[in-house]
Design a protein around this motif. Structure first.
Motif, short mmCIF file in Angstrom:
data_model
loop_
_atom_site.label_atom_id
_atom_site.label_comp_id
_atom_site.label_asym_id
_atom_site.label_seq_id
_atom_site.Cartn_x
_atom_site.Cartn_y
_atom_site.Cartn_z
N TRP A 123 14.71 1.59 3.71
CA TRP A 123 16.33 1.39 2.37
C TRP A 123 15.44 1.70 0.98
O TRP A 123 15.17 2.25 0.44
N ILE A 124 13.87 0.84 1.42
CA ILE A 124 13.06 0.71 0.32
C ILE A 124 13.05 2.35 -0.03
O ILE A 124 12.71 2.64 -1.47
N ALA A 125 12.25 2.97 0.58
CA ALA A 125 12.06 4.53 0.09
C ALA A 125 13.35 5.40 -0.46
O ALA A 125 12.60 6.07 -1.04
N LEU A 126 14.03 4.93 0.79
CA LEU A 126 15.25 5.40 -0.39
C LEU A 126 15.18 5.47 -1.52
O LEU A 126 15.92 6.19 -2.69
N ARG A 127 15.80 4.20 -1.89
CA ARG A 127 15.90 3.87 -2.74
C ARG A 127 14.60 4.33 -4.43
O ARG A 127 15.14 4.30 -5.39
N TYR A 128 13.77 4.72 -3.64
CA TYR A 128 12.52 4.86 -3.97
C TYR A 128 12.56 6.25 -4.94
O TYR A 128 12.64 6.32 -5.86
N PHE A 129 13.05 7.10 -4.15
CA PHE A 129 13.62 8.41 -4.49
C PHE A 129 15.01 8.47 -5.16
O PHE A 129 14.53 9.96 -5.92
N SER A 130 15.72 7.63 -5.04
CA SER A 130 16.87 7.38 -6.03
C SER A 130 16.61 7.59 -7.06
O SER A 130 17.01 7.40 -7.79
N ARG A 131 15.05 6.49 -8.05
CA ARG A 131 15.18 5.97 -9.22
C ARG A 131 13.81 6.78 -9.26
O ARG A 131 12.95 5.68 -10.65
N SER A 132 13.34 7.33 -8.48
CA SER A 132 11.49 7.47 -9.70
C SER A 132 12.11 9.19 -9.91
O SER A 132 12.35 10.38 -9.65
N ASN A 133 10.71 9.25 -11.08
CA ASN A 133 11.10 10.62 -11.30
C ASN A 133 9.99 11.54 -10.92
O ASN A 133 9.58 11.23 -9.68
N ALA A 134 10.62 13.31 -10.91
CA ALA A 134 9.94 14.53 -9.93
C ALA A 134 8.74 14.05 -9.66
O ALA A 134 8.00 14.59 -8.62
N TYR A 135 7.64 13.42 -11.16
CA TYR A 135 6.08 13.79 -10.49
C TYR A 135 5.87 12.06 -9.47
O TYR A 135 5.11 12.53 -8.57
N SER A 136 6.67 11.23 -9.47
CA SER A 136 6.52 10.53 -8.65
C SER A 136 7.20 10.30 -7.14
O SER A 136 7.06 9.33 -6.05
N ARG A 137 8.35 10.99 -6.86
CA ARG A 137 9.11 11.40 -5.75
C ARG A 137 7.86 12.45 -4.39
O ARG A 137 8.66 13.62 -4.26
N THR A 138 6.89 11.93 -4.39
CA THR A 138 5.81 12.02 -3.43
C THR A 138 5.11 11.94 -2.10
O THR A 138 5.59 10.12 -2.02
N LEU A 139 5.06 11.66 -1.18
CA LEU A 139 4.27 10.65 0.00
C LEU A 139 3.18 9.88 -0.78
O LEU A 139 3.19 8.34 -0.92
N THR A 140 2.16 9.80 -1.62
CA THR A 140 1.62 9.25 -2.12
C THR A 140 2.25 8.11 -2.93
O THR A 140 1.37 6.84 -2.92
N GLY A 141 3.15 8.27 -3.77
CA GLY A 141 3.92 7.84 -5.00
C GLY A 141 4.56 6.73 -4.21
O GLY A 141 4.80 5.37 -4.26
N LEU A 142 5.30 7.67 -2.72
CA LEU A 142 5.85 5.96 -1.92
C LEU A 142 4.78 5.49 -1.42
O LEU A 142 5.15 3.86 -1.19
N ALA A 143 4.39 5.64 -0.48
CA ALA A 143 2.71 5.14 -0.09
C ALA A 143 2.30 3.80 -1.05
O ALA A 143 2.32 2.65 -0.67
N GLN A 144 2.16 4.32 -2.40
CA GLN A 144 1.20 2.80 -3.38
C GLN A 144 2.76 2.23 -3.47
O GLN A 144 2.26 1.39 -4.02
N TYR A 145 3.73 2.79 -3.89
CA TYR A 145 5.45 1.72 -3.58
C TYR A 145 5.36 0.90 -2.86
O TYR A 145 5.38 -0.79 -3.12
N GLN A 146 5.00 0.90 -2.06
CA GLN A 146 6.11 0.54 -0.32
C GLN A 146 4.33 -0.14 -0.56
O GLN A 146 4.14 -1.67 0.25
N ALA A 147 3.21 0.24 -0.99
CA ALA A 147 1.75 -0.32 -0.48
C ALA A 147 1.54 -0.26 0.39
O ALA A 147 1.00 -1.20 1.60
#
Length: 177
Positions: A6-30
């Motif tokens: 759920w957190i990942a889906l929310r993240y991808f729906s609310r982040s810019n194209a530059y941040s919608r990456t594997l690394t971006g998600l890993a950083q966001y979820q710590a």
């Protein structure tokens, strides 16, 4: 779905194209890239996100939420929380933002989390006034860090390179009684 999905889906729906990456998600979820990869794998197999090659770096993938992903977001167990937040006054919303940023910046102890925020609140955002046809003025938004223009519609998206305009200090108590 799990909480991480759920957190990942929310993240991808609310982040810019530059941040919608594997690394971006890993950083966001710590979390680790491996854990984030497993989360993304589930979302891809379920048809909730799709993978595209980054236009900025052909070695990187960008994830976009699909129509099915948007549909499942309608069942988000935290949707009611977002609706309550939307009903806050401007001052209360700013205070909540400051409290949450402070908590997130300090929750990791010796390994504090990297802050995430939106382009409109970022120190790297440069706003320029441009003249169009008939001398009409419009704003152009440039990310000084990445040296690319940001669409007006993307100013409220999360960015993994967010830098606050000011340090996250302990929020001032609002003294509610």
């Amino acid at each position: 779905m799990t909480a991480a999905q759920w957190i990942a889906l929310r993240y991808f729906s609310r982040s810019n194209a530059y941040s919608r990456t594997l690394t971006g998600l890993a950083q966001y979820q710590a979390t680790t890239a491996g854990t984030a990869s497993q989360t993304i794998k589930y979302l891809e197999q379920a048809g909730y996100v799709e993978r595209d090659i980054s236009t900025r770096d052909a070695r990187s993938s960008v994830f976009t939420i699909t129509e099915a992903g948007l549909a499942v977001m309608e069942e988000d167990p935290l949707a009611h929380l977002g609706q309550e937040i939307d009903d806050l006054s401007g001052a209360d919303l700013l205070h909540l933002r400051d409290v949450l940023r402070y908590l997130l910046a300090n929750i990791g102890g010796e390994q504090p989390r990297r802050p995430f925020g939106t382009c409109k609140d970022c120190a790297f955002l440069l706003t320029r006034q441009a003249r169009g046809p008939n001398a009409a003025r419009s704003n152009q938004y440039l990310c000084k860090l990445l040296n690319f223009y940001i669409a007006d519609s993307e100013l409220n998206y999360l960015c993994k390179n967010f830098q606050a305009l000011r340090e996250f200090q302990s929020p001032i108590s609002r003294g509610t009684s």
